[in-house]
Design an enzyme around this catalytic site. Structure first.
Site, PDB file in Angstrom:
ATOM      1  N   CYS A   1       0.803  -1.221   0.000  1.00  0.00           N
ATOM      2  CA  CYS A   1       0.000   0.000   0.000  1.00  0.00           C
ATOM      3  C   CYS A   1       0.836   1.272   0.000  1.00  0.00           C
ATOM      4  O   CYS A   1       0.289   2.375  -0.056  1.00  0.00           O
ATOM      5  CB  CYS A   1      -0.939  -0.009   1.199  1.00  0.00           C
ATOM      6  SG  CYS A   1      -1.945  -1.506   1.295  1.00  0.00           S
TER       7      CYS A   1
ATOM      8  N   HIS B   1      -2.747   8.050   5.932  1.00  0.00           N
ATOM      9  CA  HIS B   1      -2.957   6.732   5.332  1.00  0.00           C
ATOM     10  C   HIS B   1      -4.363   6.254   5.678  1.00  0.00           C
ATOM     11  O   HIS B   1      -5.076   5.760   4.805  1.00  0.00           O
ATOM     12  CB  HIS B   1      -1.897   5.762   5.837  1.00  0.00           C
ATOM     13  CG  HIS B   1      -1.940   4.424   5.187  1.00  0.00           C
ATOM     14  ND1 HIS B   1      -1.820   4.267   3.819  1.00  0.00           N
ATOM     15  CD2 HIS B   1      -2.092   3.167   5.691  1.00  0.00           C
ATOM     16  CE1 HIS B   1      -1.894   2.979   3.516  1.00  0.00           C
ATOM     17  NE2 HIS B   1      -2.065   2.302   4.632  1.00  0.00           N
TER      18      HIS B   1
ATOM     19  N   GLU C   1      -1.292   5.348  13.427  1.00  0.00           N
ATOM     20  CA  GLU C   1      -0.953   6.570  12.714  1.00  0.00           C
ATOM     21  C   GLU C   1      -1.249   7.798  13.570  1.00  0.00           C
ATOM     22  O   GLU C   1      -0.471   8.766  13.572  1.00  0.00           O
ATOM     23  CB  GLU C   1      -1.706   6.664  11.390  1.00  0.00           C
ATOM     24  CG  GLU C   1      -1.267   7.835  10.540  1.00  0.00           C
ATOM     25  CD  GLU C   1      -1.834   7.821   9.131  1.00  0.00           C
ATOM     26  OE1 GLU C   1      -1.356   8.626   8.302  1.00  0.00           O
ATOM     27  OE2 GLU C   1      -2.747   7.015   8.863  1.00  0.00           O
TER      28      GLU C   1
ATOM     29  N   LYS D   1      -9.503   8.130   1.986  1.00  0.00           N
ATOM     30  CA  LYS D   1      -9.979   6.754   1.779  1.00  0.00           C
ATOM     31  C   LYS D   1     -11.410   6.576   2.255  1.00  0.00           C
ATOM     32  O   LYS D   1     -12.077   5.605   1.883  1.00  0.00           O
ATOM     33  CB  LYS D   1      -9.056   5.749   2.480  1.00  0.00           C
ATOM     34  CG  LYS D   1      -7.682   5.590   1.853  1.00  0.00           C
ATOM     35  CD  LYS D   1      -6.874   4.506   2.556  1.00  0.00           C
ATOM     36  CE  LYS D   1      -5.495   4.316   1.948  1.00  0.00           C
ATOM     37  NZ  LYS D   1      -4.579   5.446   2.218  1.00  0.00           N
TER      38      LYS D   1
ATOM     39  N   HIS E   1      -9.768   2.001  -0.249  1.00  0.00           N
ATOM     40  CA  HIS E   1      -8.317   1.810  -0.213  1.00  0.00           C
ATOM     41  C   HIS E   1      -7.859   1.245  -1.554  1.00  0.00           C
ATOM     42  O   HIS E   1      -8.143   0.104  -1.891  1.00  0.00           O
ATOM     43  CB  HIS E   1      -7.951   0.853   0.925  1.00  0.00           C
ATOM     44  CG  HIS E   1      -6.486   0.781   1.214  1.00  0.00           C
ATOM     45  ND1 HIS E   1      -5.530   1.350   0.415  1.00  0.00           N
ATOM     46  CD2 HIS E   1      -5.807   0.189   2.239  1.00  0.00           C
ATOM     47  CE1 HIS E   1      -4.337   1.123   0.919  1.00  0.00           C
ATOM     48  NE2 HIS E   1      -4.484   0.427   2.031  1.00  0.00           N
TER      49      HIS E   1
ATOM     50  N   PHE F   1       1.828  -3.457   4.121  1.00  0.00           N
ATOM     51  CA  PHE F   1       2.168  -4.754   4.711  1.00  0.00           C
ATOM     52  C   PHE F   1       3.682  -4.973   4.637  1.00  0.00           C
ATOM     53  O   PHE F   1       4.347  -4.525   3.705  1.00  0.00           O
ATOM     54  CB  PHE F   1       1.456  -5.873   3.959  1.00  0.00           C
ATOM     55  CG  PHE F   1       0.011  -6.087   4.374  1.00  0.00           C
ATOM     56  CD1 PHE F   1      -0.631  -5.238   5.256  1.00  0.00           C
ATOM     57  CD2 PHE F   1      -0.716  -7.157   3.861  1.00  0.00           C
ATOM     58  CE1 PHE F   1      -1.949  -5.437   5.625  1.00  0.00           C
ATOM     59  CE2 PHE F   1      -2.039  -7.376   4.221  1.00  0.00           C
ATOM     60  CZ  PHE F   1      -2.652  -6.519   5.104  1.00  0.00           C
TER      61      PHE F   1
END
Length: 416
Positions: A168, A308, A319, A340, A345, A404
């Site tokens: 991502c 994010h 975050e 998002k 996403h 990830f």
């Protein structure tokens, strides 16, 4: 006698996007600042047996409007989106590249997963019909770097041709790496961003198996709700966002329209877990601090953060903690939002699309909201611009992407 290297300044002179909110930059931005959701029931396959039946699909997309029949067969959906966005970005930039300039212009497109649907269909063909029925296009369709490859081929760009596959964070890494190529003199211009399309039985099913997706199937438009207490997972999206990055002197000489300057890039690793962020967002905090250091800025300079913000409990809390670590007392006054909440996403494409949103927020002095923020998580106690766009002039914006494997990227853009 040592030689002093002067790093070149890099600006954004063109942008293109294909998103769940629209097929162009203009349509996407207008829907974004109005707080529209691109999430709906999945239409691309039968979801009867799937716990998650929703996604942020690209709507009203017809490949025949952009490609010949033969071209469309040779480009998987994620590569098509990249080419369409790149064409818009190049046209938006006003560039008419000479053959010499094409040698100095490169492409980096981040793709997290590539042609997942091609793989699942090929496996079914192999199992049901045998190896001799496999298409010779399986490999060229499925591999992630073909998005950058097709952009390079279609536009005749012969500089660096690279694919970042950092989950991502791929789109943001692509932009950051392209920035450094120009800054260090390895390229004059770069087309950079991300592309992704994995709304397929395997793509959705695999994330369902991870229990990562929202199952708010009765109200799709309310499903993506970053920082909200009632969030139950992220919503899959698809699309592409591509920026034209250009050396400042070159842009000024041709009197280009300059959207913003890119001034900072941070990248690092949590070195912690394959899917979960490091405790307290330690890795994300270090990444943001690296970007600030690269830009030679202090934390007080940042006026807006495009987070994010995936709408997952662990990610949102980490975050938020990282932002408080970096910005300290200023964090409470910082404007932060997760777009998002509207686009879903977009995985590898998210960094490219969100960089565009960050640049347009700078340019237009409009900070997009986090929609569906109705019951804010007590552990996420910052100003996430709930539900409505605000008008505010800011000079620097920070865009975060975390993936990830603990991979992180942060970009900083400056008003110009």
């Amino acid at each position: 006698m040592s030689r002093v290297t002067i790093q070149k300044r890099v600006v954004v002179t063109g942008m293109g996007a294909v998103t769940p909110l629209g097929l162009t930059i203009k349509d996407t931005w207008n829907a974004l600042i109005q707080g529209h959701s691109g999430v709906s029931l999945i239409s691309r396959f039968d979801t009867q047996d799937f716990p998650c039946k929703i996604a942020a699909e690209i709507k009203n997309y017809n490949p025949d409007l952009y490609f010949t029949k033969q071209e469309a067969r040779r480009l998987e959906r994620f590569s098509q989106f990249a080419v369409v966005a790149a064409r818009e970005a190049l046209q938006d930039s006003g560039l008419e590249l000479s053959e010499e300039e094409k040698l100095k212009t490169g492409v980096i497109v981040g793709v997290g997963m590539g042609g997942v649907e091609v793989v699942e269909n090929a496996v079914l063909t192999l199992k049901e019909k045998g190896v001799r029925r496999l298409s010779p296009l399986v490999i060229p369709l499925m591999i992630p770097n073909l998005a950058a490859g097709h952009v390079s081929i279609q536009l005749g760009l012969k500089g660096p041709n690279v694919c970042t596959t950092t989950a991502c964070a791929a789109g943001s890494h692509a932009i950051g790496d392209a920035f450094k190529h120009i800054q260090d003199g390895r390229a004059l211009m770069m087309l950079a961003g991300g592309a992704e399309s994995v709304i397929s039985p395997l793509g959705i099913g695999a994330f369902c198996a991870c229990k990562a997706l929202s199952t708010r199937n009765d109200a799709p438009e309310r499903a993506s709700r970053p920082f909200d207490e009632e969030r139950d997972g992220f919503v899959m999206g698809e699309g592409s966002g591509i920026l034209v990055l250009e050396e400042l002197d070159h842009a000024q000489k041709r009197k280009a329209n300059i959207y913003a300057e890119i001034v900072g890039y941070g990248l690092n690793s949590d070195a912690y877990h394959i899917t979960n962020p490091s405790e307290g967002g330690e890795g994300a905090a270090r990444c943001m601090e690296m970007a600030l250091s690269d830009a030679r800025l202090s934390k007080e300079d940042i006026g807006y953060v495009n987070a994010h913000g995936t709408s997952t409990k662990a990610g949102d809390i980490a975050e938020s903690s990282a932002l408080k670590t970096v910005f300290k007392d200023q964090a409470k006054n910082l404007c932060v939002s997760s777009t998002k909440s509207m686009t879903g996403h977009l995985l590898g494409a998210s960094g490219g699309v969100e960089a565009i949103f960050s640049v347009l927020a700078l340019k237009n002095s409009k900070l997009p909201p986090t929609i569906n923020l109705e019951n804010q998580d007590k552990e996420c106690d910052l100003n996430y611009i709930p539900n409505e766009t605000i008008e505010k002039n800011v000079n620097f914006v920070l865009s975060n992407s975390f993936g990830f494997g603990g991979t992180n990227a942060s970009l900083i853009f400056k008003k110009i």
